[in-house]
Design an enzyme around this catalytic site. Structure first.
Site, PDB file in Angstrom:
ATOM      1  N   HIS A  86       1.128  -1.231   0.092  1.00  0.00           N
ATOM      2  CA  HIS A  86       0.205   0.272  -0.245  1.00  0.00           C
ATOM      3  C   HIS A  86       1.251   0.823   0.204  1.00  0.00           C
ATOM      4  O   HIS A  86       0.443   2.408   1.057  1.00  0.00           O
ATOM      5  CB  HIS A  86      -1.051  -0.471   0.941  1.00  0.00           C
ATOM      6  CG  HIS A  86      -1.530  -0.850   1.291  1.00  0.00           C
ATOM      7  ND1 HIS A  86      -3.044  -1.151   0.588  1.00  0.00           N
ATOM      8  CD2 HIS A  86      -2.046  -2.407   1.940  1.00  0.00           C
ATOM      9  CE1 HIS A  86      -3.986  -2.754   0.883  1.00  0.00           C
ATOM     10  NE2 HIS A  86      -3.069  -2.833   1.494  1.00  0.00           N
ATOM     11  N   ASN A 160     -10.125  -3.205   1.782  1.00  0.00           N
ATOM     12  CA  ASN A 160     -10.067  -3.639   0.480  1.00  0.00           C
ATOM     13  C   ASN A 160     -11.259  -2.970  -0.173  1.00  0.00           C
ATOM     14  O   ASN A 160     -11.780  -2.872   0.365  1.00  0.00           O
ATOM     15  CB  ASN A 160      -9.207  -4.752  -0.186  1.00  0.00           C
ATOM     16  CG  ASN A 160      -8.110  -4.908   0.352  1.00  0.00           C
ATOM     17  OD1 ASN A 160      -7.481  -3.924   1.086  1.00  0.00           O
ATOM     18  ND2 ASN A 160      -7.539  -5.749   0.884  1.00  0.00           N
ATOM     19  N   HIS A 351      -4.566   0.852  11.759  1.00  0.00           N
ATOM     20  CA  HIS A 351      -4.237   0.089  12.616  1.00  0.00           C
ATOM     21  C   HIS A 351      -5.414  -0.949  13.196  1.00  0.00           C
ATOM     22  O   HIS A 351      -6.275  -0.572  13.318  1.00  0.00           O
ATOM     23  CB  HIS A 351      -3.428   0.024  14.239  1.00  0.00           C
ATOM     24  CG  HIS A 351      -3.139  -1.325  14.284  1.00  0.00           C
ATOM     25  ND1 HIS A 351      -3.091  -2.365  14.357  1.00  0.00           N
ATOM     26  CD2 HIS A 351      -3.041  -1.671  16.261  1.00  0.00           C
ATOM     27  CE1 HIS A 351      -2.672  -3.487  15.690  1.00  0.00           C
ATOM     28  NE2 HIS A 351      -2.744  -2.390  16.492  1.00  0.00           N
TER      29      HIS A 351
END
Length: 735
Positions: A86, A160, A351
């Site tokens: 990413h 995603n 996170h």
């Protein structure tokens, strides 16, 4: 009707701005260079920054030049390691607002249950494999990570644009990334899975098959970040005030629908404009076309955990919406671009373990590994555990703890007590009870032997890959096959190609035969590839023996689940001197009313005069743009304008290419002769003097006596389809 009902609920509530607004908080860290003198980091004003301090105009440099040393030191150290995956991303600020309080039954997370509150968000979209310098339009998964700055702390939904993943257990993540990254000996190819190492890995890992189908589909080449759905991938938990838990899956649905590029466009855009997706996002927000996404969840009761023929904890599986429908929660609007790419988009740190009360993780072995990996990679990027104090990462809530010191520490802690329990500091900061918003993990009974193994319930690697294939329309299947031809066609090892086609034969024999034909191998008979994972029989697989399933689901097909709208579509208008001004302005107005944007394009950038003397300035020239940058093409009438374009190869290519890519194209009167010159099939070339408007597979034509409003309406209807795949059989048009 449900969508209109939800929109109505939002409008009925008067939004409450968070007391500690994220925008207000970030203002404390912003500077306005227009009303300040330049200073050093110590606030000392600078009166000259072009030349070093020297001993005479041609003399040696002097080390006492503190301004130079500070300036150069910052420059030398201003880069941080890019993300392992990413790395290339684009971000935007916005807000999330719940439709109503109906989710209180399922979760105590306030930002999901309080419709009067607009929660600030920052979203980062990204490609996965490529470096920061790679192109936006490569075939790849796209990251869709959202940071919610809630009143209970930061919550990160790290997802995603594809709802499943390559692997089941995080212990294989390093192997996956090593295999898909450029080869270690020559650092090629960049941002591409089309090479031997990745497909070698894939052909030896049957669990990857479902994900491979998604990556070969058009989902992997989105038209825009704005026209892309998002998924939480993993199964999470909601916990309500009573402590009852339920399994949930997160879904983001673009209000514009999910749409793709075609592969030819993706490749050309990588050269013409490698920043295509990030530019599209930035410009849409600047124009006020704010991207909107609806957040929904699938909810499964704990007692129904094993009622399906797949394991809810397996990240390579979806829950078909026919079995568990989506429940809308609220809407996210992205309405502001970052002020500084590095400070915000690059430094934002996500996170999946950043949770708030009411949301918890499950025993998904991929998710459990990510809980370690994400924090560890941020420590590597920032070289400090204090990355949470960077402005873009700071919560809007007050932070009280005994973390101190270390690189980048910005908080100035007062007092002597930096431990707990203490009496010197009055016992502060003290522990919060659960009813005061403290996070308490869901109490789940866990037992089992220490073992490196997976449940036998994870050992089905083909059923959902077949489900995906069966759910596609024929044009979508054709695109998957062609993508496989490209990807496997780049693989040098025939053995690897053969092995991969063997896996495809267990997904669909039709699919395998079509792929094999294009990559020079035969479909192996009775193919059997053992899984590399260690699967153990357990109660879960026994309980799932007669679980529910479906053979097809329309919701994985972009065509079957298409949103038809012209909103924010980009229309390229080709003109030269002598165009029909009246017709052009009527069509432009109709496009504007439909929410579309139009750009004027000519051979050279500048003022172009109409047949009646009006002048308009073009937005682009042929050399700076291309049909690949537009969703539809329109050529207004005007004999002189059309005559000029008939002699322009770029204009003819523009039309041919747009037709080849299935886009809506429209013209009237003399413009029909231009379509004839471009060899556009199926056009009634005798129609140019009639009063009729004709629309055939996205090709809209009108005689010069036709009514402009009817012409514009049919053109807009064609644009709403996004692509006209039924035109593919006529792709002999050169472009």
């Amino acid at each position: 009707m449900k969508e209109q009902e939800n929109e109505g609920k939002m409008k009925a509530y008067k939004p409450k701005v968070n007391q500690h607004s994220k925008d207000k908080q970030l203002e404390d860290f912003r500077e306005n260079p227009q009303d300040q003198y330049m200073t050093t980091d110590q606030g000392v004003r600078v009166n000259h920054t072009d030349d070093h301090l020297k001993a005479g105009p041609r003399g040696p440099l002097l080390m006492e030049d503190f301004h130079f040393r500070e300036k150069m030191t910052h420059f030398d150290h201003e880069s941080i390691p890019e993300r392992v995956v990413h790395a290339r991303g684009s971000g935007a600020h916005g807000y999330f607002q719940a439709y109503d309080d109906s989710m209180k039954e399922f979760t105590k997370a306030k930002f999901l249950t309080e419709p009067n509150t607009r929660t600030p968000v920052f979203v980062r979209f990204s490609t996965v494999v490529g470096s920061k310098g790679s192109a936006d339009t490569v075939r790849d998964v796209r990251g869709f990570a959202t940071k919610f700055y809630t009143e209970e702390g930061n919550y990160d939904l790290v997802g995603n644009n594809i709802p499943v993943f390559f692997i089941q257990d995080a212990n294989k993540f390093a192997d996956l990334v090593h295999a898909i990254k450029p080869d270690p000996d020559n650092e090629m190819p960049q941002a591409s899975a089309a090479h031997d190492t990745f497909w070698d890995f894939a052909s030896l890992m049957p669990e990857i098959n479902h994900m491979i189908m998604w990556v070969l589909s058009d989902r992997a080449i989105p038209r825009s970040f704005r026209m892309m759905d998002g998924f939480g991938v993993h199964t999470f938990r909601f916990i309500n005030e009573a402590g009852k838990a339920r399994f949930i899956k997160f879904h983001w649905r673009s209000k514009l629908g999910s749409h793709s590029l075609v592969w030819d466009e993706a490749q050309k855009l990588a050269g013409k404009d490698p920043d295509w997706l990030r530019r599209d996002l930035w410009e849409a927000i600047e124009m006020g076309d704010f991207p909107e996404f609806e957040l929904s969840v699938q909810i499964v009761e704990e007692e129904d955990e094993f009622k399906f023929d797949f394991d809810l904890l397996d990240a390579t599986k979806i829950i078909p919406e026919e079995l568990v429908p989506l429940r809308p929660i609220g809407k996210m609007v992205l309405n502001r671009n970052p002020d500084n790419f590095f400070a915000e988009t690059e430094q934002v740190a996500f996170h999946p373990g950043n949770l708030v009360p009411g949301i918890d993780v499950t025993n998904d072995p991929l998710l459990q590994g990510r809980l370690f990996s994400y924090i560890d990679t941020q420590l590597n990027r920032f070289n400090s555990a204090n990355f949470g104090e960077v402005p873009i990462n700071r919560p809007v809530t007050t932070v009280h703890n005994h973390q101190g010191a270390g690189f980048m520490r910005q908080t100035i802690n007062k007092g002597k007590a930096n431990y707990w329990p203490n009496s010197i500091g009055g016992g502060c900061p003290m522990m919060a009870p659960e009813n005061q918003g403290a996070y308490v993990h869901y109490m789940e009974k866990v037992s089992g032997h220490k073992i490196r193994a997976r449940s036998e319930s994870f050992n089905d690697h083909y059923t959902q890959a077949t489900l995906f294939w069966n759910s596609m329309t024929e044009p979508e299947k054709n695109h998957i096959v062609k993508a496989a031809h490209f990807e496997l066609g780049k693989v040098m090892s025939k053995e690897i190609r053969q092995r991969m086609v063997g896996h495809f034969s267990k997904v669909s024999m039709d699919f395998a035969q079509r792929v094999a034909e294009g990559v020079g191998v035969e479909v192996p008979q009775n193919f059997n590839q053992e899984s590399t994972g260690n699967y153990e029989a357990d109660d879960a697989s026994k309980k799932m023996k007669n679980g529910k399933s479906v053979k097809e689901t329309k919701f994985v097909s972009m065509e079957k689940d298409k949103v038809r709208t012209a909103k924010s579509r980009m229309v390229g208008i080709l003109i030269e001197d002598g165009y029909d001004y009246c017709e052009l302005m009527q069509v432009k107005q109709a496009l504007k009313e439909a929410g579309a944007n139009a750009k004027l394009i000519s051979k050279f950038h500048g003022m172009i005069k109409s047949s009646t003397g009006e002048e308009l300035e073009t937005d682009k020239s042929h050399i700076t743009t291309g049909s690949i940058m537009y969703d539809a093409i329109y050529i207004p009438d005007g004999a002189k304008s059309i005559e000029a374009m008939i002699k322009e190869g770029d204009a003819l290519h523009f039309i041919n290419e747009a037709f080849k890519h299935g886009k809506a194209i429209a013209t009237s009167g003399e413009g029909i002769a231009l379509f004839e010159k471009a060899d556009i099939p199926g056009v009634d070339f005798a129609n140019k003097t009639s009063g009729k408007v004709k629309s055939d597979k996205g090709v809209v034509t009108a005689g010069n006596d036709a009514e402009a409003r009817e012409f514009a309406t049919k053109f807009i209807d064609a644009i709403k389809e996004h692509r006209h795949w039924d035109r593919e059989e006529k792709m002999m048009v050169p472009a």
